[in-house]
Design an enzyme around this catalytic site. Structure first.
Site, mmCIF file in Angstrom:
data_model
loop_
_atom_site.group_PDB
_atom_site.id
_atom_site.type_symbol
_atom_site.label_atom_id
_atom_site.label_comp_id
_atom_site.label_asym_id
_atom_site.label_seq_id
_atom_site.Cartn_x
_atom_site.Cartn_y
_atom_site.Cartn_z
ATOM 1 N N SER A 30 9.625 -16.029 -18.391
ATOM 2 C CA SER A 30 8.793 -16.481 -17.270
ATOM 3 C C SER A 30 8.617 -17.985 -17.336
ATOM 4 O O SER A 30 8.620 -18.577 -18.424
ATOM 5 C CB SER A 30 7.422 -15.808 -17.313
ATOM 6 O OG SER A 30 6.558 -16.351 -16.336
ATOM 7 N N TYR A 57 -0.157 -12.994 -21.529
ATOM 8 C CA TYR A 57 1.123 -12.983 -20.813
ATOM 9 C C TYR A 57 1.915 -14.251 -21.110
ATOM 10 O O TYR A 57 3.109 -14.190 -21.448
ATOM 11 C CB TYR A 57 0.870 -12.851 -19.311
ATOM 12 C CG TYR A 57 2.135 -12.819 -18.482
ATOM 13 C CD1 TYR A 57 2.893 -11.662 -18.379
ATOM 14 C CD2 TYR A 57 2.577 -13.957 -17.803
ATOM 15 C CE1 TYR A 57 4.048 -11.623 -17.619
ATOM 16 C CE2 TYR A 57 3.742 -13.931 -17.043
ATOM 17 C CZ TYR A 57 4.469 -12.756 -16.960
ATOM 18 O OH TYR A 57 5.614 -12.737 -16.217
#
Length: 725
Positions: free
Chosen positions: A593, A606
């Protein structure tokens, strides 16, 4: 007549609703639906019909015949050629003036090109090599099939005598001759000399029969096949078939376990110079043959019907391995020696039989491998081809069984087989085939394929020819994606394959990447389905929304790392042994990401997990080199179609960024608002879609970036704060 060995499927009510060409298609589909009648892609049917000439308006007789490359079971109207019957017959004059003429003369191949000049109504379907056979037999309807029972008769040492015994004067036996124009003339002469005959058996090839009514022709086909099958069944040798059993079948669970362990290694052995896809078959009929005392002798003789050996090669590779006394290592050793000897034998066959103008030698690896106690393993350029190959050798086994029951099985002479396999017309057909797609011959697992980016990746890779293993925590989601792909590209024409090996271009499997035993089971199933694995794309991920203080529970923190980091490591670590056994270059792509390099509030677990995933890519690239390339794709704010952006998270984000919305607003509208907001923060000002991520993953799995490993490709629309540094 009662049928015990074929199925009578004709429905008068259904046939009555069809026009004459549609009735031909209907008849063809019925014949092709029974593997005992004809094999996939084999045989052809025809009808001579009166049509209105598009130029003159006058009635003309037109031969409708299954065209080149068609399959009776799946054929539609567009799979049939239409040719002026009068012009086809007139070609006999042209052929008669040639010198020399006859089988294997230059004029034989030249005639195929002349069929184009007889085309009716600009029909683009290429004509079959068997077109003269259908044209020159003076009946309105002709069936040419490859029934196992009839080929067993045709491939027996006493074929001519037995044909007379079974059929009397109704069917005439003829010696083997390669299909072509001259064969059509020979059959025309047979019919002239035997005006009461209803059919012809072609030595080592198949059955031809005819009638002036289409239903009568169909039923005659069934009747003639039934007679041969009943004759053979009455002489079945029972437990003494193929000389009786010499080996015992392994129980199903250890048999499948052995196959799963063997297939990746075996695929590596036979995938030189090109990758192949596998299918295994271990039904009772196959196992009886491979376990038998006579299997080595019969396997060495090879197949008889031309359709069979064009797929299976002139003969299979038989391995004398005893699972009661020998282990997997011994089997691998025997296979390695057997494959090497097979290649040398195939090269010698080519060298002995080749002509000055023969095409270059083709892949010398076996396409069929027989292992006592285990079954049959077939290989092809794709799943459909390997399933067809397995099917054809299954048919060959039935042919040998029948021939040995009533006489003695004989195969085609090597030179005749070679002249079919390396026929210049066959080579020209191969050369006309479209170029293989970029990911053809590859098997790629997409983990997280049930939705979002993973689903898009699966479709993108399938578009380029890859076989797709769609994996998801929810098996039904994975299966749905696989069914979409199969529905789009078709199951393929092959019908063989046991268990998971009967899949098409895609299969859906459940998998939990946080559990090693689940990943091991997944890899085992992939081996059973396709025989190997060339790439993995891990798109599975999790984002746990924080509470109002920006925190998540500790167990959710652990879950975030388990899925986003540890899962990728487990997949790589378990696949390592698989890929090392296979020995073929492979690819692994992890999804990280843009958040991995951006520090901010509200997504600590995350973001840090994705940072760890970025470094995992680099570590794995080092660990798995040089066999495996490992790279990552770093998306950002993919809203549309993403499972990580359910309605409640979208609403929370809209509220967080003070974007106006209403509680009753449609989810699609809410998603578009958030996607545009995120897009406006980027340099490109365009929403990021799953398709954008899929394109990057495709590039990394293809050969286009073959020298790239250990890298992260960011697909975020241009978030300058996420620039890698």
């Amino acid at each position: 007549m009662k049928y015990h060995h074929v199925n009578h499927l004709w429905d008068d009510a259904q046939a009555a609703q069809l026009d004459p060409v549609a009735r031909l298609v209907y008849r063809s589909n019925l014949l092709g639906s029974d593997q005992r009648i004809t094999n996939t892609g084999g045989g052809n049917t025809s009808a001579k019909l009166m049509e209105k000439d598009p130029l003159t308006g006058a009635p003309v007789e037109v031969l409708w015949v299954k065209g080149s490359g068609g399959d009776l079971r799946t054929a539609k109207r567009e799979n049939f050629s239409s040719l002026y019957q009068e012009k086809l017959v007139a070609l006999q004059g042209y052929y008669g003036k040639a010198s020399p003429k006859g089988p294997k003369t230059p004029v034989e191949d030249e005639m195929v090109g002349l069929y184009n000049h007889t085309t009716f109504n600009l029909n683009p379907r290429p004509s079959s090599i068997d077109t003269p056979l259908h044209s020159f037999i003076p009946a309105k309807h002709v069936d040419h099939t490859h029934p196992n029972a009839v080929i067993a008769l045709a491939a027996s040492a006493d074929a001519e005598k037995l044909t007379k015994e079974i059929y009397g004067d109704d069917v005439v036996w003829t010696a083997w001759q390669r299909p072509g124009f001259d064969l059509g003339l020979q059959l025309q002469e047979v019919v002239r000399k035997h005006p009461k005959a209803k059919g012809i058996i072609l030595g080592q090839h198949g059955l031809i029969n005819w009638a002036d009514d289409d239903k009568a022709c169909y039923e005659l086909s069934l009747e003639l096949i039934e007679k041969a099958a009943a004759f053979i069944a009455a002489r079945d040798k029972g437990e003494k078939t193929f000389g009786g059993a010499k080996y015992e079948t392994l129980d199903e669970t250890p048999r499948r376990d052995l196959l799963a362990a063997l297939l990746p290694w075996l695929r590596g052995q036979v995938s030189q110079p090109q990758r192949l896809v596998g299918t295994f078959q271990d039904d009772a009929e196959i196992l009886r043959f491979v376990n038998s005392a006579d299997a080595p002798r019969l396997a060495e003789l090879g197949t008889s019907c031309p359709d069979h050996f064009l797929r299976t090669k002139i003969k299979p590779l038989y391995i004398a391995w005893d699972g009661r006394k020998e282990d997997l290592a011994a089997l691998k050793e025997k296979l390695a020696q057997g494959i090497e000897a097979y290649r040398a034998d195939y090269a010698a066959y080519y060298g002995k039989c080749r002509h000055e103008n023969s095409p270059k030698i083709r892949n010398a690896n076996p396409s069929v491998i027989l292992i006592p106690g285990v079954g049959l393993i077939a290989w092809g350029k794709d799943k459909s081809e390997s399933r067809v190959t397995a099917e054809f050798y299954g048919c060959a086994i039935q042919v040998m069984k029948g021939a040995e029951a009533i006489s003695k099985y004989i195969a085609l002479p090597l030179q005749e087989a070679f002249d079919i396999e390396y026929w210049l017309l066959e080579e020209a057909k191969l050369q006309r085939m479209p170029a293989e797609k970029e990911l053809a011959r590859q098997v790629i697992a997409v983990i997280g394929a049930g939705s979002g980016i993973g689903r898009e990746v699966a479709h993108r890779l399938a578009k380029e020819g890859a076989h797709i293993v769609a994996v998801d925590m929810k098996e039904e989601s994975a299966a749905a994606t696989a069914q979409e792909i199969t529905g789009q590209y078709g199951l393929g024409i092959g019908v063989a394959g046991s268990g998971l090996s009967a899949v098409g271009p895609a299969v859906g499997l459940a998998g939990d990447i946080t559990k090693r035993e689940s990943v091991r089971a997944l890899l085992k199933n992939i081996a059973l389905a396709y025989g190997g694995l060339d790439g993995i794309a891990v798109t599975a991920g999790i984002f746990v929304a924080p509470d109002t203080t920006g925190h998540i529970p500790d167990e959710k923190w652990a879950l975030t790392f388990a899925i986003n980091v540890t899962g990728g490591y487990i997949v790589a670590d378990e696949a390592r042994a698989f890929w090392q056994e296979q020995g073929l270059a492979a690819n692994l792509v992890l999804t990280t990401s843009a958040n991995a390099v951006v520090a901010k509030k509200g997504s600590v677990a995350y973001d840090t997990s994705k940072a760890a995933a970025n470094h995992l890519v680099r570590e794995l690239a080092v660990e798995l080199s040089p066999l495996v390339r490992v790279n990552g794709v770093a998306p950002a704010t993919v809203i549309q179609g993403s499972a990580m952006f359910p309605r409640d998270r979208v609403i929370a984000s809209l509220a967080k960024y003070k974007i106006p919305y209403t509680d009753d607003e449609a989810s699609e509208s809410l998603t578009q608002k958030l996607a545009q907001f995120y897009a406006d923060r980027t340099l490109t000002k365009a929403p990021i879609t799953p398709a954008d991520q899929a394109e990057a993953i495709f590039l990394l799995l293809s050969r286009r970036l073959s020298k790239t490993t250990g890298q992260i490709i960011t697909v975020d629309g241009g978030l300058h704060e996420a620039f890698l540094r």
